[in-house]
Design a protein around this motif. Sequence first.
Motif, PDB file in Angstrom:
ATOM      1  N   LEU A 177      11.385   1.088  -5.508  1.00 52.11           N
ATOM      2  CA  LEU A 177      10.008   1.507  -5.284  1.00 52.11           C
ATOM      3  C   LEU A 177       9.035   0.376  -5.598  1.00 52.11           C
ATOM      4  CD1 LEU A 177       9.514   5.175  -6.556  1.00 52.11           C
ATOM      5  CD2 LEU A 177       9.033   4.275  -4.290  1.00 52.11           C
ATOM      6  N   ASP A 178       9.304  -0.330  -6.690  1.00 50.05           N
ATOM      7  CA  ASP A 178       8.435  -1.443  -7.077  1.00 50.05           C
ATOM      8  C   ASP A 178       8.398  -2.496  -5.984  1.00 50.05           C
ATOM      9  OD1 ASP A 178       6.859  -3.210  -8.394  1.00 50.05           O
ATOM     10  OD2 ASP A 178       8.254  -3.616 -10.032  1.00 50.05           O
ATOM     11  N   SER A 179       9.544  -2.807  -5.422  1.00 48.44           N
ATOM     12  CA  SER A 179       9.595  -3.803  -4.347  1.00 48.44           C
ATOM     13  C   SER A 179       8.867  -3.301  -3.103  1.00 48.44           C
ATOM     14  CB  SER A 179      11.062  -4.121  -4.029  1.00 48.44           C
ATOM     15  OG  SER A 179      11.154  -5.029  -2.958  1.00 48.44           O
ATOM     16  N   ASN A 180       9.039  -2.025  -2.771  1.00 48.48           N
ATOM     17  CA  ASN A 180       8.356  -1.476  -1.590  1.00 48.48           C
ATOM     18  C   ASN A 180       6.829  -1.527  -1.760  1.00 48.48           C
ATOM     19  OD1 ASN A 180      10.833  -0.948  -0.430  1.00 48.48           O
ATOM     20  ND2 ASN A 180      10.878   1.199  -1.141  1.00 48.48           N
ATOM     21  N   PHE A 181       6.341  -1.228  -2.984  1.00 48.20           N
ATOM     22  CA  PHE A 181       4.899  -1.253  -3.223  1.00 48.20           C
ATOM     23  C   PHE A 181       4.346  -2.675  -3.061  1.00 48.20           C
ATOM     24  CE2 PHE A 181       5.550   2.562  -6.252  1.00 48.20           C
ATOM     25  CZ  PHE A 181       5.508   3.429  -5.185  1.00 48.20           C
ATOM     26  N   GLN A 182       5.049  -3.640  -3.592  1.00 41.74           N
ATOM     27  CA  GLN A 182       4.553  -5.006  -3.543  1.00 41.74           C
ATOM     28  C   GLN A 182       4.608  -5.594  -2.139  1.00 41.74           C
ATOM     29  OE1 GLN A 182       6.461  -7.487  -6.472  1.00 41.74           O
ATOM     30  NE2 GLN A 182       6.161  -5.995  -8.141  1.00 41.74           N
ATOM     31  N   ASN A 183       5.558  -5.159  -1.329  1.00 43.43           N
ATOM     32  CA  ASN A 183       5.710  -5.686   0.027  1.00 43.43           C
ATOM     33  C   ASN A 183       5.029  -4.823   1.080  1.00 43.43           C
ATOM     34  OD1 ASN A 183       7.331  -7.817  -0.956  1.00 43.43           O
ATOM     35  ND2 ASN A 183       9.174  -6.515  -0.888  1.00 43.43           N
ATOM     36  N   SER A 184       4.264  -3.817   0.675  1.00 43.95           N
ATOM     37  CA  SER A 184       3.615  -2.918   1.630  1.00 43.95           C
ATOM     38  C   SER A 184       2.509  -3.650   2.383  1.00 43.95           C
ATOM     39  CB  SER A 184       3.049  -1.707   0.909  1.00 43.95           C
ATOM     40  OG  SER A 184       2.093  -2.121  -0.055  1.00 43.95           O
ATOM     41  N   ALA A 185       2.325  -3.267   3.632  1.00 43.68           N
ATOM     42  CA  ALA A 185       1.302  -3.900   4.462  1.00 43.68           C
ATOM     43  C   ALA A 185      -0.099  -3.413   4.131  1.00 43.68           C
ATOM     44  CB  ALA A 185       1.614  -3.649   5.950  1.00 43.68           C
ATOM     45  N   SER A 186      -0.228  -2.154   3.763  1.00 44.60           N
ATOM     46  CA  SER A 186      -1.533  -1.578   3.424  1.00 44.60           C
ATOM     47  C   SER A 186      -1.317  -0.396   2.499  1.00 44.60           C
ATOM     48  CB  SER A 186      -2.288  -1.145   4.681  1.00 44.60           C
ATOM     49  OG  SER A 186      -1.623  -0.069   5.321  1.00 44.60           O
ATOM     50  N   GLU A 187      -2.406   0.139   2.041  1.00 47.80           N
ATOM     51  CA  GLU A 187      -2.326   1.276   1.122  1.00 47.80           C
ATOM     52  C   GLU A 187      -1.948   2.562   1.824  1.00 47.80           C
ATOM     53  OE1 GLU A 187      -7.035   2.467   1.094  1.00 47.80           O
ATOM     54  OE2 GLU A 187      -6.320   0.934  -0.306  1.00 47.80           O
TER      55      GLU A 187
ATOM     56  N   LEU B 265       5.385   9.329  -1.429  1.00 48.00           N
ATOM     57  CA  LEU B 265       6.307  10.089  -2.273  1.00 48.00           C
ATOM     58  C   LEU B 265       5.671  10.412  -3.620  1.00 48.00           C
ATOM     59  CD1 LEU B 265       9.085  11.266  -2.866  1.00 48.00           C
ATOM     60  CD2 LEU B 265       9.821   8.966  -3.580  1.00 48.00           C
ATOM     61  N   TRP B 266       5.114   9.420  -4.285  1.00 51.12           N
ATOM     62  CA  TRP B 266       4.479   9.664  -5.591  1.00 51.12           C
ATOM     63  C   TRP B 266       3.127  10.340  -5.455  1.00 51.12           C
ATOM     64  CZ3 TRP B 266       5.522   4.977  -9.383  1.00 51.12           C
ATOM     65  CH2 TRP B 266       6.817   5.120  -9.911  1.00 51.12           C
ATOM     66  N   LEU B 267       2.441  10.124  -4.324  1.00 49.11           N
ATOM     67  CA  LEU B 267       1.156  10.796  -4.140  1.00 49.11           C
ATOM     68  C   LEU B 267       1.346  12.296  -3.962  1.00 49.11           C
ATOM     69  CD1 LEU B 267      -0.748   8.315  -1.769  1.00 49.11           C
ATOM     70  CD2 LEU B 267      -1.253   8.806  -4.162  1.00 49.11           C
ATOM     71  N   ARG B 268       2.440  12.683  -3.299  1.00 52.68           N
ATOM     72  CA  ARG B 268       2.706  14.112  -3.106  1.00 52.68           C
ATOM     73  C   ARG B 268       3.179  14.768  -4.395  1.00 52.68           C
ATOM     74  NH1 ARG B 268       5.513  12.480   1.655  1.00 52.68           N
ATOM     75  NH2 ARG B 268       7.444  12.855   0.501  1.00 52.68           N
TER      76      ARG B 268
ATOM     77  N   SER C  15       6.780  -0.654 -14.534  1.00 54.04           N
ATOM     78  CA  SER C  15       6.504  -1.762 -13.621  1.00 54.04           C
ATOM     79  C   SER C  15       6.195  -1.254 -12.217  1.00 54.04           C
ATOM     80  CB  SER C  15       7.700  -2.712 -13.599  1.00 54.04           C
ATOM     81  OG  SER C  15       7.478  -3.777 -12.685  1.00 54.04           O
ATOM     82  N   ALA C  16       6.944  -0.229 -11.779  1.00 55.76           N
ATOM     83  CA  ALA C  16       6.673   0.356 -10.458  1.00 55.76           C
ATOM     84  C   ALA C  16       5.323   1.056 -10.445  1.00 55.76           C
ATOM     85  CB  ALA C  16       7.790   1.336 -10.092  1.00 55.76           C
ATOM     86  N   LEU C  17       4.949   1.677 -11.566  1.00 56.98           N
ATOM     87  CA  LEU C  17       3.646   2.354 -11.639  1.00 56.98           C
ATOM     88  C   LEU C  17       2.499   1.350 -11.523  1.00 56.98           C
ATOM     89  CD1 LEU C  17       1.847   4.824 -12.155  1.00 56.98           C
ATOM     90  CD2 LEU C  17       2.167   4.456 -14.612  1.00 56.98           C
ATOM     91  N   VAL C  18       2.616   0.205 -12.183  1.00 59.41           N
ATOM     92  CA  VAL C  18       1.574  -0.810 -12.087  1.00 59.41           C
ATOM     93  C   VAL C  18       1.426  -1.295 -10.641  1.00 59.41           C
ATOM     94  CG1 VAL C  18       0.905  -3.120 -12.817  1.00 59.41           C
ATOM     95  CG2 VAL C  18       1.824  -1.514 -14.487  1.00 59.41           C
ATOM     96  N   SER C  19       2.555  -1.516  -9.952  1.00 59.02           N
ATOM     97  CA  SER C  19       2.476  -1.920  -8.538  1.00 59.02           C
ATOM     98  C   SER C  19       1.907  -0.814  -7.669  1.00 59.02           C
ATOM     99  CB  SER C  19       3.881  -2.303  -8.048  1.00 59.02           C
ATOM    100  OG  SER C  19       4.406  -3.373  -8.797  1.00 59.02           O
ATOM    101  N   PHE C  20       2.246   0.408  -7.990  1.00 62.01           N
ATOM    102  CA  PHE C  20       1.711   1.566  -7.258  1.00 62.01           C
ATOM    103  C   PHE C  20       0.191   1.617  -7.361  1.00 62.01           C
ATOM    104  CE2 PHE C  20       0.379   6.068  -7.661  1.00 62.01           C
ATOM    105  CZ  PHE C  20       0.654   6.506  -6.372  1.00 62.01           C
ATOM    106  N   LEU C  21      -0.350   1.395  -8.547  1.00 68.18           N
ATOM    107  CA  LEU C  21      -1.798   1.419  -8.740  1.00 68.18           C
ATOM    108  C   LEU C  21      -2.466   0.187  -8.144  1.00 68.18           C
ATOM    109  CD1 LEU C  21      -1.861   2.666 -12.450  1.00 68.18           C
ATOM    110  CD2 LEU C  21      -2.382   4.005 -10.423  1.00 68.18           C
ATOM    111  N   GLN C  22      -1.797  -0.944  -8.200  1.00 70.79           N
ATOM    112  CA  GLN C  22      -2.408  -2.187  -7.714  1.00 70.79           C
ATOM    113  C   GLN C  22      -2.522  -2.215  -6.200  1.00 70.79           C
ATOM    114  OE1 GLN C  22      -0.369  -5.654  -9.160  1.00 70.79           O
ATOM    115  NE2 GLN C  22      -1.736  -7.095  -8.126  1.00 70.79           N
ATOM    116  N   TYR C  23      -1.510  -1.693  -5.519  1.00 67.55           N
ATOM    117  CA  TYR C  23      -1.485  -1.784  -4.056  1.00 67.55           C
ATOM    118  C   TYR C  23      -1.734  -0.445  -3.370  1.00 67.55           C
ATOM    119  CZ  TYR C  23       0.770  -6.222  -5.172  1.00 67.55           C
ATOM    120  OH  TYR C  23       1.055  -7.462  -5.677  1.00 67.55           O
ATOM    121  N   GLY C  24      -1.825   0.627  -4.126  1.00 66.46           N
ATOM    122  CA  GLY C  24      -1.954   1.948  -3.505  1.00 66.46           C
ATOM    123  C   GLY C  24      -3.371   2.347  -3.151  1.00 66.46           C
ATOM    124  N   GLY C  25      -4.365   1.620  -3.643  1.00 71.73           N
ATOM    125  CA  GLY C  25      -5.740   1.909  -3.269  1.00 71.73           C
ATOM    126  C   GLY C  25      -6.337   3.062  -4.068  1.00 71.73           C
ATOM    127  N   ASP C  26      -7.444   3.580  -3.548  1.00 66.31           N
ATOM    128  CA  ASP C  26      -8.201   4.611  -4.272  1.00 66.31           C
ATOM    129  C   ASP C  26      -7.463   5.943  -4.352  1.00 66.31           C
ATOM    130  OD1 ASP C  26     -10.178   2.732  -4.520  1.00 66.31           O
ATOM    131  OD2 ASP C  26     -11.329   3.448  -2.783  1.00 66.31           O
TER     132      ASP C  26
END
Length: 808
Positions: A32-42, A49-52, A74-85
């Motif tokens: 999950l951490d890798s997917n968040f960091q390599n995501s194209a957009s929020e 998955l985590w938003l639901r 670590s995955a949570l920090v990436s989730f917040l950094q790249y997941g947007g508002d």
Amino acid sequence: MEEEEPDYSKLPLEERLVHKIWKVRREAYQELDSNFQNSASEDTACFKLWLRSPELIRKAITDSNVVSEEAALSALVSFLQYGGDHTIRTLNTVVPAICEKGLSSSRPVTKKMSVDALLWYIELGSAAPVIEFIIPSLSAQSPRVVASATATINEIYQAFGCSVCPPKLALDQLPALFGHADRKVREEALHLSVTLRSYLGEGFDALIFPSLKPIQQKDLTKAFIRIDGVPRPTRILKSQQSRQLDRQEDIPVEVEDVDMVDPDIESEQLEPEDPFNLAEPVDVLPKLPSNFSQRVQDPKWKERVAVLEEVQKHFDVMRIKNQDFAEFIRVIAKCLGDANLQVVTLSAQTIVELANGIRDEFERYVSVVIGPLLEKSKEKKKSVADAVNSALDSCFRYSSFGEIYEPCVQFMSHKIPQIRIEACRFLVRCLKELPRVPSKVYGDAIMMVAIKHLDDSQVEVRTAMSEVIATMMKILGERASKQYVTKIDHRHMNKINDLYSRAEVKASRSSAVSQPKRSSSNNARRSLGPRPSLRKPVEAPSRHSFGSPNSMIPSKRGASPLKVHSKMNLASRSMRSGDELFSGNVKAPAPNMAPNMAPNMAPNMKSTERKELESLRAEKLNWQKEREQLEVSLKQQIAMNEKNVEKLEELTSTVDDYKSRYASVSVASKSKDTQLRRLQGDLEAAKGKIISLEKARQMQEQMQQQQQLQESLKTQDFQGSQKSSDPVEPAELNRRISGLSLQPSTEKEKENLYRSANKTQTTTSSLASGLYELDSNDDSWKRAAEVTNQLKARIEQMKARTRTLSQM
């Protein structure tokens, strides 16, 4: 052979996140951490998955295995950094779990990632909800949990500052933290106090020191020495970042030397927080003595001083709850006229405390106290003069110049020289702190009165008036002051010029015009003609550029008013936005300056456009004159309305007095009616008694007549019996004597009569005119006469009483 370990990577991600084997869970978190960091957009699918299911995040960051927990954070920090508002929606579920387990972890990496996650939640939203979730951990039984929570709050304030994080949330917890038994907790509380003190300044001391022990205050004072200015936060909110980007996009290409820092963010970061905004309002009116108005009018000065000292203690707080203090201010204003100087001093100090406690709300009470304060400025005793001057400065600090101007001009012509001097000094202090040039109406009135008293007989009065003139000349500028200088005698000009050269003011027309900086590339572009831009040109920063009266284009930023940091700082007066008493921020340049300025502003302007511009300027000048006239008339109308309101209050009090008097009179009349009815009843009863007594008297008279008749008949019988020479028996003689007398009423009288009858039997009788006379020494006749006289006297008394009641 050993069986090969199954390949869990083929399982769905949702199943691996909750798998019973910790290694499987850790690999799922890492994926999950890798997917968040390599995501194209929020909006990428990996965030859904985590938003639901925010509950999955809570289970992940509270994993029983510390290695898996670290990977989840670590995955949570990436989730917040790249997941947007959108990720802010998980705050209420995730943050309590971080505070419960992550912050108190013994692994440094886990603790650091927990703090990073909290900082990201603050950056995406706001700080208050996150800090409120951390505060319950400060009451935990484990000292390690308390120390970790305190250190986390300290890191939050260091990262975002007090402009983003409400300082009151941490200030309320500091006294309990300093009283904790664990030394580590007290050290973390000390570090947090240093951070808050660096942002709040001296206001921190006023709020926290009263609740600490002397040794704790001493330790904090030593730690505060290391503070070097107001720190700059290391992170800002995402909303502030968006606002800053918008400002940079709006800046035109021509302006190349303008600082790109957001002025709002910069001012918030560099200015300490006002402790007034952090203090809780105190309700002081219920604490005042119930008989306050009576005690301040007591003939004994010690009683008046005692009640004012008691009142001042209640008002000596950082912030006062705003209520209706009109009646209290009227009582205090009367105390300013007291003959006892200690009463005057305490009253002035109470006014200062009230003004500092309610600040801008004090403006509506200034008109009540400004006159008595100026009247008492004649006192030369230092303690009294300092208290009165402090109260006057508070009136100016929390009100507008219009409230101060008219009383000052009036008292500049007072019959007492000392009051004229102090009124001038107070006016000079106000003029020096004005951020803008006052309107021409106020300038004319002040200058005319000051020039009039330049020929005063006392040197100090002349000096005070000269200082007023010099200060006004410094504000207006040399050109605008010429119309007043020509009216001043030459022998006064040396003194005025000397004061003029030393005067320092904040509002000045001479330095009001400032041109924006231009680079050499901008000069090269002038030949291309004017270029449209989305923003107004930014002027060079200058203290006097705000609201420049001679500037054609108002500046974007000017000198912001200083914020109040202490109770006695006159320079920190808060100004109203759009104050109608000043005209410097809207006044157009003089018409004779237009031809010189127009070519510089628009070199390609046509003649028709230039004429149109000139006409618009003329219309603007006319409009400004009309506006000044309307402002003056509005002030007059406001003053008239205030007077009418005062008259209405007086009439209302008079009506109330009449109502109370009428009520008392009606009660008295009702009581008199009741008394009259009772007297009438007594009169009727007396009349009835008199009638009965009259009837008794008539019956008594009839009985007397009958007795006299019987007496005469018995006398005749007695004479006949004497002729017959029959001896008279004693019993017969007693019967006849009893018939001649009144019927005895008591046994004693009967006994007396019986004895007298026996005596009559033995006495010799003599015949006179054919009749025998009885013994004159008999007491029964005397007693009967006395009873009759007493009855007549009583009847006369009842008649007299009846006549008296009839007259009433």
